[in-house]
Design a protein around this motif. Structure first.
Motif: not given
Length: 115
Positions: A60-67, A105-110
């Motif tokens: 699974s993969i998801s954005p951590v910080i969208v900013r 568009f995310s700064e980081s992801y998990c």
């Protein structure tokens, strides 16, 4: 591969890393270059590919910080957003972090996977 080998069957690896590319790179590239600061980044597509090739399942993969770097009070940001809107827009960005399609568009992801 080393992390995979260290896990027991059913163990989960969770990795949080900076996104590549990122809007932040465009803004800070010159500052980082002058300071000698270096980052090794991996795109979420490449990370997913590596997890699959290594043998992980249920990835699974998801954005951590969208900013976006648009706050007047931010450090070296593009001051587009008035201060009185900061709290509301940060809540919106936090809500947006739930959506996979915002990964670009995310700064980081998990990313996580199970052995």
């Amino acid at each position: 591969k080393k992390a995979y080998d260290m896990l027991k069957g059913g163990g989960r690896l969770v990795l949080i890393t900076k996104s590549n590319p990122s809007l932040w790179d465009l803004l800070y590239r010159n500052i980082w270059k002058k300071s000698g600061f270096k980052q090794n980044k991996i795109s979420y597509k490449k990370a997913r590919e590596l997890f699959y090739k290594t043998g992980f399942k249920h990835i699974s993969i998801s954005p951590v910080i969208v900013r976006l770097p648009i706050f007047c009070e931010g450090n070296n940001e593009i001051p587009l957003l008035p201060i009185f809107l900061t709290a509301y827009v940060l809540k919106l960005f936090k809500f947006c972090s739930r959506f996979y399609y915002l990964l670009p568009f995310s700064e980081s992801y998990c990313i996580s996977g199970i052995k």
